[in-house]
Enzyme design. Structure first.
Site, PDB file in Angstrom:
ATOM      1  N   ASP A 104       0.849  -1.192   0.000  1.00 33.89           N
ATOM      2  CA  ASP A 104       0.000   0.000   0.000  1.00 33.89           C
ATOM      3  C   ASP A 104       0.883   1.240   0.000  1.00 33.89           C
ATOM      4  O   ASP A 104       1.673   1.449   0.925  1.00 33.89           O
ATOM      5  CB  ASP A 104      -0.912   0.000   1.226  1.00 33.89           C
ATOM      6  CG  ASP A 104      -2.027   1.017   1.123  1.00 33.89           C
ATOM      7  OD1 ASP A 104      -1.728   2.204   1.254  1.00 33.89           O
ATOM      8  OD2 ASP A 104      -3.180   0.623   0.910  1.00 33.89           O
TER       9      ASP A 104
ATOM     10  N   ASN B 187      -0.800  13.684  -4.435  1.00 36.62           N
ATOM     11  CA  ASN B 187      -1.637  14.154  -5.542  1.00 36.62           C
ATOM     12  C   ASN B 187      -2.170  15.560  -5.276  1.00 36.62           C
ATOM     13  O   ASN B 187      -2.179  16.420  -6.169  1.00 36.62           O
ATOM     14  CB  ASN B 187      -2.817  13.201  -5.759  1.00 36.62           C
ATOM     15  CG  ASN B 187      -2.419  11.929  -6.475  1.00 36.62           C
ATOM     16  OD1 ASN B 187      -1.450  11.896  -7.223  1.00 36.62           O
ATOM     17  ND2 ASN B 187      -3.155  10.863  -6.237  1.00 36.62           N
TER      18      ASN B 187
ATOM     19  N   HIS C  76      -1.120  15.251  -9.870  1.00 34.08           N
ATOM     20  CA  HIS C  76      -1.270  13.827 -10.196  1.00 34.08           C
ATOM     21  C   HIS C  76      -0.055  13.262 -10.918  1.00 34.08           C
ATOM     22  O   HIS C  76       0.197  12.052 -10.844  1.00 34.08           O
ATOM     23  CB  HIS C  76      -2.526  13.615 -11.044  1.00 34.08           C
ATOM     24  CG  HIS C  76      -3.795  13.746 -10.254  1.00 34.08           C
ATOM     25  ND1 HIS C  76      -4.310  12.713  -9.513  1.00 34.08           N
ATOM     26  CD2 HIS C  76      -4.637  14.799 -10.074  1.00 34.08           C
ATOM     27  CE1 HIS C  76      -5.420  13.106  -8.913  1.00 34.08           C
ATOM     28  NE2 HIS C  76      -5.640  14.371  -9.235  1.00 34.08           N
TER      29      HIS C  76
ATOM     30  N   ASP D  93       1.500   9.781  -9.983  1.00 37.30           N
ATOM     31  CA  ASP D  93       1.721   8.728 -10.979  1.00 37.30           C
ATOM     32  C   ASP D  93       3.172   8.251 -10.957  1.00 37.30           C
ATOM     33  O   ASP D  93       3.452   7.071 -11.195  1.00 37.30           O
ATOM     34  CB  ASP D  93       1.370   9.244 -12.377  1.00 37.30           C
ATOM     35  CG  ASP D  93      -0.121   9.458 -12.555  1.00 37.30           C
ATOM     36  OD1 ASP D  93      -0.898   8.928 -11.733  1.00 37.30           O
ATOM     37  OD2 ASP D  93      -0.507  10.163 -13.505  1.00 37.30           O
TER      38      ASP D  93
ATOM     39  N   ASP E 274      -3.826   2.761  -4.972  1.00 41.65           N
ATOM     40  CA  ASP E 274      -2.530   2.757  -4.306  1.00 41.65           C
ATOM     41  C   ASP E 274      -2.181   1.389  -3.726  1.00 41.65           C
ATOM     42  O   ASP E 274      -1.295   1.285  -2.883  1.00 41.65           O
ATOM     43  CB  ASP E 274      -2.503   3.809  -3.193  1.00 41.65           C
ATOM     44  CG  ASP E 274      -3.599   3.576  -2.144  1.00 41.65           C
ATOM     45  OD1 ASP E 274      -4.397   2.638  -2.328  1.00 41.65           O
ATOM     46  OD2 ASP E 274      -3.645   4.333  -1.165  1.00 41.65           O
TER      47      ASP E 274
END
Length: 204
Positions: A114, A122, A127, A131, A157
């Site tokens: 996780d 983000n 973002h 990413d 995630d």
């Protein structure tokens, strides 16, 4: 031509131009796209299909492309387009197969990964930075696990690795290897990857 919801086809009549067009497309998609002042990098799959000589009409060519696109999309249904690892559909299919073949399975282990603070990254950095963490996590996992087909992205995630015929000692060695590769990846990077890892023997 838009041959499916997420598939576009380009018809090229001269062979000498095909590779040039593919190179241009690949280079363009490697660059970020700015949408609403945010930068995004799109994951794409570009494939070349040669139509046989009997396909002389545009209709015949499009028909061949449609068949090709359908088969390609079937494969992509089990692949996470952003990372290239298998997606939740593939994960659930694997669970069903394991349940059907439980008598043949000796030892199955499940590792859950996780990513820490992805939403905060983000929100604070955009973002594109998030990413980058996702792709970095996949790079670390694929470096650590020999058979990358065992890696699944089951959430934004969250990743799962399913391993068969592993001892507890081998699992612990693999977990140590993942952490070692994470530290190597983070060297000289400002946007560092951090994730929580848990594992358990899977009850099929």
């Amino acid at each position: 031509y838009r041959t499916a919801e997420n598939c576009l086809s380009v018809i090229v009549t001269e062979d000498k131009n095909v590779d040039k067009i593919i190179t241009k497309l690949e280079n363009r998609f490697k660059k970020p796209w700015t949408i609403d002042k945010e930068n995004y990098v799109f994951s794409t799959h570009i494939a070349k299909l040669s139509c046989p000589g009997y396909a002389n009409s545009e209709t015949e060519v499009i028909s061949i492309i449609n068949v090709f696109a359908t088969e390609t999309l079937k494969k992509m249904a089990y692949i996470d387009s952003s990372t290239g690892v298998k997606n939740r559909n593939a994960y659930e299919k694997e669970l069903n197969l394991m349940a059907q073949n439980r008598e043949r399975l000796k030892s199955v282990w499940c590792i859950v990964i996780d990513i820490n603070n992805l939403k905060k990254v983000n929100d604070a950095m955009g973002h594109a930075a998030g990413d980058e963490l996702i792709r970095g996590t996949v790079e670390i996992l694929t470096t650590s696990v020999r058979n990358t087909s065992q890696i699944y992205r089951i959430g934004g995630d969250e990743f799962v690795i399913i391993l068969s015929d592993f001892t507890k000692e081998q699992m612990e060695k693999l977990i140590d290897g993942i952490e070692e590769n994470r530290l190597k990846y983070n060297q000289n990077r400002t946007n560092k990857v951090s994730f929580a890892v848990g594992y358990s023997r899977y009850q099929v």
